[in-house]
Write a protein that holds these residues in place. Structure first.
Motif, short mmCIF file in Angstrom:
data_model
loop_
_atom_site.label_atom_id
_atom_site.label_comp_id
_atom_site.label_asym_id
_atom_site.label_seq_id
_atom_site.Cartn_x
_atom_site.Cartn_y
_atom_site.Cartn_z
N GLY A 87 32.76 32.71 30.88
CA GLY A 87 32.83 32.76 32.34
C GLY A 87 33.10 34.16 32.84
N PHE A 88 34.04 34.86 32.21
CA PHE A 88 34.31 36.24 32.59
C PHE A 88 33.06 37.10 32.43
CE2 PHE A 88 39.08 35.91 32.38
CZ PHE A 88 39.32 36.54 33.60
N ALA A 89 32.38 36.96 31.33
CA ALA A 89 31.18 37.77 31.09
C ALA A 89 30.13 37.54 32.16
CB ALA A 89 30.62 37.46 29.70
N VAL A 90 29.89 36.27 32.50
CA VAL A 90 28.83 35.94 33.45
C VAL A 90 29.15 36.46 34.85
CG1 VAL A 90 27.62 34.05 34.61
CG2 VAL A 90 28.02 33.95 32.14
N VAL A 91 30.32 36.11 35.39
CA VAL A 91 30.61 36.49 36.77
C VAL A 91 30.78 38.00 36.92
CG1 VAL A 91 31.63 34.25 37.37
CG2 VAL A 91 33.11 36.09 36.52
N ILE A 92 31.33 38.66 35.91
CA ILE A 92 31.50 40.11 36.00
C ILE A 92 30.15 40.81 35.99
CG2 ILE A 92 32.31 42.15 34.75
CD1 ILE A 92 34.79 40.58 33.95
N LEU A 93 29.26 40.41 35.10
CA LEU A 93 27.95 41.07 35.01
C LEU A 93 27.08 40.78 36.23
CD1 LEU A 93 27.23 40.48 31.22
CD2 LEU A 93 27.68 42.68 32.32
N VAL A 94 27.04 39.53 36.68
CA VAL A 94 26.24 39.20 37.87
C VAL A 94 26.81 39.91 39.09
CG1 VAL A 94 25.52 37.35 39.42
CG2 VAL A 94 25.47 36.99 36.94
N GLY A 95 28.13 39.87 39.26
CA GLY A 95 28.75 40.53 40.40
C GLY A 95 28.55 42.03 40.39
N ALA A 96 28.68 42.65 39.22
CA ALA A 96 28.50 44.11 39.13
C ALA A 96 27.07 44.51 39.47
CB ALA A 96 28.87 44.58 37.73
N ALA A 97 26.10 43.73 39.03
CA ALA A 97 24.70 44.05 39.31
C ALA A 97 24.41 44.01 40.81
CB ALA A 97 23.78 43.08 38.58
N LEU A 98 24.87 42.96 41.50
CA LEU A 98 24.62 42.84 42.93
C LEU A 98 25.40 43.89 43.72
CD1 LEU A 98 24.63 38.95 43.24
CD2 LEU A 98 22.67 40.48 43.41
N ASN A 99 26.63 44.17 43.30
CA ASN A 99 27.44 45.19 43.96
C ASN A 99 26.76 46.56 43.83
OD1 ASN A 99 30.12 45.81 45.27
ND2 ASN A 99 30.28 47.16 43.50
N PHE A 153 43.95 32.70 39.63
CA PHE A 153 44.20 33.97 38.95
C PHE A 153 44.02 35.13 39.91
CE2 PHE A 153 42.25 37.58 36.73
CZ PHE A 153 43.16 37.83 35.71
N TYR A 154 42.94 35.12 40.66
CA TYR A 154 42.62 36.21 41.58
C TYR A 154 43.58 36.22 42.78
CZ TYR A 154 39.96 39.19 44.78
OH TYR A 154 39.58 40.18 45.65
N VAL A 155 43.75 35.06 43.42
CA VAL A 155 44.55 35.00 44.64
C VAL A 155 46.01 35.34 44.38
CG1 VAL A 155 45.37 33.49 46.49
CG2 VAL A 155 42.99 33.37 45.76
N SER A 368 39.70 45.94 42.27
CA SER A 368 38.62 46.91 42.11
C SER A 368 37.58 46.50 41.09
CB SER A 368 39.20 48.28 41.73
OG SER A 368 39.88 48.21 40.48
N THR A 369 37.93 45.60 40.18
CA THR A 369 36.99 45.22 39.12
C THR A 369 36.49 43.79 39.21
OG1 THR A 369 38.80 44.60 37.63
CG2 THR A 369 38.01 46.87 37.51
N LEU A 370 37.27 42.90 39.79
CA LEU A 370 36.92 41.48 39.74
C LEU A 370 36.53 40.87 41.09
CD1 LEU A 370 39.60 40.11 37.22
CD2 LEU A 370 37.26 40.87 36.78
N THR A 371 36.60 41.66 42.18
CA THR A 371 36.22 41.09 43.48
C THR A 371 34.75 40.68 43.52
OG1 THR A 371 37.94 42.29 44.68
CG2 THR A 371 36.04 41.55 45.95
N PRO A 372 33.80 41.53 43.07
CA PRO A 372 32.40 41.05 43.04
C PRO A 372 32.23 39.81 42.17
CG PRO A 372 32.48 43.44 42.78
CD PRO A 372 33.89 42.95 42.66
N ALA A 373 32.99 39.74 41.07
CA ALA A 373 32.93 38.57 40.20
C ALA A 373 33.38 37.31 40.94
CB ALA A 373 33.79 38.79 38.95
N LEU A 374 34.46 37.43 41.70
CA LEU A 374 34.94 36.28 42.47
C LEU A 374 33.90 35.85 43.51
CD1 LEU A 374 37.45 34.40 43.27
CD2 LEU A 374 37.74 36.05 45.12
#
Length: 481
Positions: A87-99, A153-155, A368-374
């Motif tokens: 899950g971390f791998a997917v949301v981080i990579l997808v979010g980083a690409a769009l960001n 975790f994020y909130v 700074s690192t996980l907001t796009p993932a969220l």
């Protein structure tokens, strides 16, 4: 004369910054381009570095593409596990690409395009059938699954870090003054939007809970996400369904707020005073002294391993403490109690400064690192185009959204003026700070308004004001829900 005296009294002892990032002349000295710029970075400046075009998430594009290809291959072969690691791998990579894509568009990137792309693109692709189903399932389970709980975790990290990392002087010395427009604006927006919603037949309950509250709630991660949990717990139903109903109001309001910030800059750039106390040229309080003591520390972007693990542990434990209180004192969600605990710890100095710094460092890392993932996780998990179409098909909905923004801007300025604050600055810092899209919206607003020095106060509006909104809806639901 009084307005001139007050304006002179508010000038800091040190020479103020006279140019804004990018060489834009300041209001105090429009012609001097050699002055020292303020510390706040120009929105989107991180995308102007040459290496930003060849790297995503700090990785060379080729390596990033390789990693992205691995998750796509796993999804295509049906071997993508629904676990925390995947899950971390997917949301981080997808979010980083769009960001990264959003950051490549000059102009629009400064006004929240990376955030909007992260929120809308995955949902649009899924709606069109162009998003891999295996990836979508993984992101849903990771974002909202009870066994993983990325949202909690994020909130929890955001609540603890944003409040404990805020200057104590800002809460103590400026708090009482800022509280007047902050609390007054929340109450007025809720009353006006609720009353107009009832008069138009939209419904007082829906106008307050699904228009006013999300707009004033501090954005997506700190507002909509915990708010949906509160609604689900106190009114029943699925939290995801509530997120789908809440997001459109925030997106529309954010665009309107940035537009209004540009208008304020246009009518005050040359120091125009429409009445005494209207324009503070970037200063917010009409009293003798400087607001330098209220400036927030730069958000940490790095930290040693032990500092980060201490920050994570403290943020998680604070959330668990809030959950314990919520168990014995029903009526407020655990998020709300976490906010109150963090504020009390900060105000009364109950935690060593090193611990506060550790939580702030952890918050800096997460935000700074996980907001796009969220955001991409929320997009896949909660965004419903059928719900969006239903809301926008009713003309009363955009009217109420616009009304909430306008009322917040006008009322906050008026109330701030009554307690010796400048009208324009208070309207920007409080009214616009509460109606934008949280962190990204704050940056866009101060940029459009040409008042980067107000950023700490917009953070108060987004975080403390958003926390007050969460507390307010927790108390209102038993009455109107």
């Amino acid at each position: 004369m009084r307005g001139e005296t007050e304006s002179r009294a508010m000038k800091p002892a040190e020479s103020p910054s006279e140019t804004l990032p990018g060489g834009i002349p300041s209001r105090e000295n429009p012609g001097n381009a050699a002055s020292v710029p303020p510390a706040a970075p120009e929105p989107g400046a991180e995308f102007d570095r040459p290496e930003s075009w060849t790297r995503i998430m700090g990785l060379p594009i080729g390596w990033f593409a390789l990693l992205f290809g691995v998750i796509l291959l796993c999804a295509g072969l049906g071997v993508l596990p629904n676990t925390m690691l995947a899950g971390f791998a997917v949301v981080i990579l997808v979010g980083a690409a769009l960001n990264w894509i959003g950051g490549r568009v000059p102009g629009l990137r400064n006004y929240g395009l990376p955030t909007v792309l992260c929120i809308l693109t995955p949902a649009i692709l899924l709606h069109l059938g162009w998003f891999p189903a295996a990836l979508a399932e993984n992101m849903e389970i990771f974002t909202d699954g009870s066994e993983i709980g990325f949202i909690d975790f994020y909130v929890a990290s955001l609540i603890a870090g944003s409040i404990l990392g805020m200057p104590r002087a800002l809460l103590l010395k400026a708090g009482a003054r800022i509280a007047v427009p902050l609390i007054g604006t929340i109450i007025t927006v809720f009353l006006v939007v609720g009353a107009v919603g009832a008069a138009l037949g939209f419904g007082l309950r829906d106008a307050v809970l699904f228009v006013a509250a999300p707009i004033m709630g501090g954005g997506v991660g700190a507002g909509i996400v915990p708010m949906s949990g509160i609604y689900s717990e106190q009114m029943g139903g699925d939290a995801g369904a509530y997120v789908a109903q809440l997001i459109p109001a925030v997106i529309i309001a954010n665009v309107l707020t940035i537009f209004c910030a540009g208008i304020f800059n246009g009518i005050t750039y040359k120091g125009q005073q429409f009445f005494v106390g209207f324009n503070g040229n970037g200063q917010i309080v009409r009293v003798e002294g400087s607001t330098d003591q209220f400036k927030a520390k730069a958000k940490p972007t790095s930290g040693s391993f032990n500092v980060l693990v201490v920050g994570l542990t403290l943020a998680a434990t604070l959330f668990l403490a809030g959950s314990i209180i919520a168990e014995f004192v029903p009526g407020l969600h655990a998020y709300a109690w976490t906010i109150l605990l963090a504020a009390a710890i900060k105000i009364f100095g109950l935690m060593p400064a090193s611990f506060e710094d550790a939580v702030s460092s952890w918050f800096g890392f997460v935000s700074s690192t996980l907001t796009p993932a969220l955001l991409v996780g929320i997009s896949i998990t909660f965004f419903e185009f059928d719900e969006l179409g239903r809301l926008l098909s009713d003309w009363r909905y955009p009217v109420l959204v616009a009304l909430a923004v306008v009322v917040a801007i006008l009322v906050s300025g008026a109330l701030g003026w009554l307690v010796k604050m400048y009208y324009a600055e208070t309207s920007i810092a409080i009214g616009m700070g509460m109606t934008d899209m949280g962190g990204t919206g704050d940056v866009a607003v101060v940029s459009a308004a040409n008042r980067l020095e107000l950023m700490p106060f917009l953070q108060v509006s987004s975080r403390i004001g958003g926390a007050l909104v969460l507390l307010t809806v927790s108390l209102l639901i038993p009455i109107i829900g």
